[in-house]
Design a protein around this motif. Structure first.
Motif, PDB file in Angstrom:
ATOM      1  N   ALA A   1       0.579  -1.368   0.164  1.00 51.96           N
ATOM      2  CA  ALA A   1      -0.023   0.186   0.108  1.00 51.96           C
ATOM      3  C   ALA A   1       0.517   1.172   0.343  1.00 51.96           C
ATOM      4  O   ALA A   1       0.382   2.227  -0.019  1.00 51.96           O
ATOM      5  CB  ALA A   1      -1.332  -0.129   0.954  1.00 51.96           C
ATOM      6  N   THR A   2       2.125   1.135  -0.329  1.00 53.74           N
ATOM      7  CA  THR A   2       2.848   2.188  -0.714  1.00 53.74           C
ATOM      8  C   THR A   2       2.663   2.803  -2.149  1.00 53.74           C
ATOM      9  O   THR A   2       3.875   4.283  -1.758  1.00 53.74           O
ATOM     10  CB  THR A   2       4.235   2.179  -0.105  1.00 53.74           C
ATOM     11  N   CYS A   3       1.889   2.579  -2.832  1.00 55.74           N
ATOM     12  CA  CYS A   3       1.776   3.616  -3.958  1.00 55.74           C
ATOM     13  C   CYS A   3      -0.208   3.867  -4.084  1.00 55.74           C
ATOM     14  O   CYS A   3      -0.229   4.235  -5.290  1.00 55.74           O
ATOM     15  CB  CYS A   3       1.716   2.686  -4.663  1.00 55.74           C
ATOM     16  N   HIS A   4      -0.018   4.573  -2.568  1.00 58.67           N
ATOM     17  CA  HIS A   4      -1.203   4.936  -2.519  1.00 58.67           C
ATOM     18  C   HIS A   4      -1.893   6.181  -3.031  1.00 58.67           C
ATOM     19  O   HIS A   4      -0.701   7.529  -2.427  1.00 58.67           O
ATOM     20  CB  HIS A   4      -2.100   5.190  -0.667  1.00 58.67           C
ATOM     21  N   VAL A   5      -2.470   6.373  -3.971  1.00 58.86           N
ATOM     22  CA  VAL A   5      -3.303   8.035  -4.270  1.00 58.86           C
ATOM     23  C   VAL A   5      -4.881   8.105  -4.818  1.00 58.86           C
ATOM     24  O   VAL A   5      -5.538   7.438  -3.736  1.00 58.86           O
ATOM     25  CB  VAL A   5      -2.993   7.601  -6.048  1.00 58.86           C
ATOM     26  N   TYR A   6      -5.136   9.459  -4.572  1.00 57.32           N
ATOM     27  CA  TYR A   6      -6.087  10.329  -3.940  1.00 57.32           C
ATOM     28  C   TYR A   6      -6.801  10.363  -5.890  1.00 57.32           C
ATOM     29  O   TYR A   6      -5.683  10.757  -6.869  1.00 57.32           O
ATOM     30  CB  TYR A   6      -7.234  11.341  -3.443  1.00 57.32           C
ATOM     31  N   ILE A   7      -7.954  10.294  -6.146  1.00 58.80           N
ATOM     32  CA  ILE A   7      -8.650  10.420  -7.367  1.00 58.80           C
ATOM     33  C   ILE A   7      -9.230  11.155  -7.800  1.00 58.80           C
ATOM     34  O   ILE A   7      -9.755  11.705  -7.087  1.00 58.80           O
ATOM     35  CB  ILE A   7      -9.202   8.862  -8.174  1.00 58.80           C
ATOM     36  N   GLU A   8      -8.354  13.051  -8.350  1.00 60.53           N
ATOM     37  CA  GLU A   8      -9.110  13.846  -8.303  1.00 60.53           C
ATOM     38  C   GLU A   8      -9.962  13.588 -10.394  1.00 60.53           C
ATOM     39  O   GLU A   8     -10.658  14.418  -9.646  1.00 60.53           O
ATOM     40  CB  GLU A   8      -8.015  15.161  -8.704  1.00 60.53           C
ATOM     41  N   ALA A   9      -9.274  13.618 -10.958  1.00 63.27           N
ATOM     42  CA  ALA A   9     -10.766  13.328 -12.017  1.00 63.27           C
ATOM     43  C   ALA A   9      -9.789  12.606 -12.928  1.00 63.27           C
ATOM     44  O   ALA A   9      -8.979  12.218 -12.949  1.00 63.27           O
ATOM     45  CB  ALA A   9      -9.771  14.823 -12.381  1.00 63.27           C
ATOM     46  N   ILE A  10     -11.076  11.647 -13.985  1.00 65.47           N
ATOM     47  CA  ILE A  10     -11.184  10.808 -14.686  1.00 65.47           C
ATOM     48  C   ILE A  10     -11.415  10.827 -15.687  1.00 65.47           C
ATOM     49  O   ILE A  10     -11.584  11.523 -16.410  1.00 65.47           O
ATOM     50  CB  ILE A  10     -12.029   9.283 -13.821  1.00 65.47           C
ATOM     51  N   GLY A  11     -10.455  10.012 -16.864  1.00 67.78           N
ATOM     52  CA  GLY A  11     -10.491  10.416 -18.194  1.00 67.78           C
ATOM     53  C   GLY A  11     -12.254  10.078 -18.588  1.00 67.78           C
ATOM     54  O   GLY A  11     -12.685   9.906 -18.322  1.00 67.78           O
TER      55      GLY A  11
END
Length: 107
Positions: free
Chosen positions: A47-57
């Motif tokens: 889980a050290t590649c955790h991100v938050y989705i801001e916008a999806i294509g």
């Protein structure tokens, strides 16, 4: 190629052209993008590649499976509804324009 933009911890943005079928995490690590560690290499165990989705294509992200969901419960930064592990996001033409925010910490 799929254009994915990362919003880094300092607020700066970095856009990567990711080959179709490659994981977003792999591309970030290969480009030495600060804040995406990917310690397990994409094996869905750290889980050290955790991100938050801001916008999806134009496309849609694959649904969160049981393993990813369990790992997201233990991320170092706050888990949010828009939390994902970038190792589970594969570049597809429909995701071009994806914007991801790097959390304050991974560990």
């Amino acid at each position: 190629m799929t254009d994915v933009t990362f919003i880094l911890r300092d607020g700066s943005r970095r856009t990567l052209d990711i080959p179709e079928g490659s994981s977003v995490m792999q591309a970030a690590v290969m480009e030495n993008l600060k804040g995406i560690d990917g310690e397990c290499g994409g094996c869905l165990s750290c889980a050290t590649c955790h991100v938050y989705i801001e916008a999806i294509g134009a496309g849609e992200l694959p649904p969160i499976d049981e393993e990813e969901n369990a790992l997201l419960d233990g991320v170092a930064a706050e888990r949010r509804p828009e939390s994902r592990l970038s190792c589970q996001i594969l570049a597809t033409p429909g995701l071009s324009g994806l914007v991801l925010r790097v959390p304050e910490r991974q560990m």
